[in-house]
Design an enzyme around this catalytic site. Structure first.
Site, mmCIF file in Angstrom:
data_model
loop_
_atom_site.group_PDB
_atom_site.id
_atom_site.type_symbol
_atom_site.label_atom_id
_atom_site.label_comp_id
_atom_site.label_asym_id
_atom_site.label_seq_id
_atom_site.Cartn_x
_atom_site.Cartn_y
_atom_site.Cartn_z
ATOM 1 N N GLY A 21 -5.398 1.252 -2.268
ATOM 2 C CA GLY A 21 -5.671 2.829 -2.645
ATOM 3 C C GLY A 21 -5.901 3.717 -1.735
ATOM 4 N N HIS A 22 -6.366 3.250 -0.384
ATOM 5 C CA HIS A 22 -6.744 4.034 0.844
ATOM 6 C C HIS A 22 -6.045 3.977 1.926
ATOM 7 C CE1 HIS A 22 -9.619 5.994 3.374
ATOM 8 N NE2 HIS A 22 -10.331 6.516 2.335
ATOM 9 N N PHE A 23 -4.900 4.384 2.012
ATOM 10 C CA PHE A 23 -3.965 5.031 1.167
ATOM 11 C C PHE A 23 -2.738 4.485 1.116
ATOM 12 C CE2 PHE A 23 -6.947 8.508 3.267
ATOM 13 C CZ PHE A 23 -7.406 8.805 1.820
#
Length: 141
Positions: free
Chosen positions: A48-50
């Site tokens: 999720g990052h990124f």
């Protein structure tokens, strides 16, 4: 003193996915420690990052530096079995991205201690280039 990941786990309570130090290359108990985090594309946080451009979150770089400092504190025989907690972060500066394939070189020098509270002056670098610097405040419980 050098420590591998199993020996670090004997000192720190952190486990996957939050164990952020792969080895300790130097440790002077109660004074300083130097360690390494090998950043892999398989790290859970990269989901999720990124997703479009993997960047290690700054807060996890701070945590990795804190874990190296905690090793220096907990390596003292009188501190074995205790817990080192964050008390604060001062003057954190992020100077470059940390991405998969980087070897994060972590160092923490314990600069002050009064009772259970102390301060560590910490750095994280990649290929000798600074990635992050900060003063980390800790409390020993």
């Amino acid at each position: 003193m050098k420590l591998n990941s199993n020996q670090i786990a004997e000192l720190l309570p952190h486990r996957y996915p939050f164990a952020l130090v792969d080895r300790i290359d130097e440790c002077e108990p109660g004074i300083r420690a130097r360690g390494v985090k090998c950043v892999s594309v398989n790290e859970q946080f990269f989901c999720g990052h990124f997703p479009q451009e993997h960047v290690m979150p700054g807060v996890l770089i701070l945590e990795a530096m804190a874990q190296v400092g905690a090793v220096a504190v907990l390596a003292l025989p009188e501190n074995r079995g205790k817990l080192v907690l964050f008390g604060g972060v001062k003057n954190a500066r992020f100077k470059r991205k940390v991405i998969p394939g980087d070897v994060l070189e972590l160092e923490c020098m314990l600069t002050k201690r009064r009772g259970p509270v102390g301060i560590g002056s910490c750095t994280a670098a990649v290929d000798g280039q600074p990635a992050c610097t900060a003063e980390l405040i800790f409390t020993l419980q």
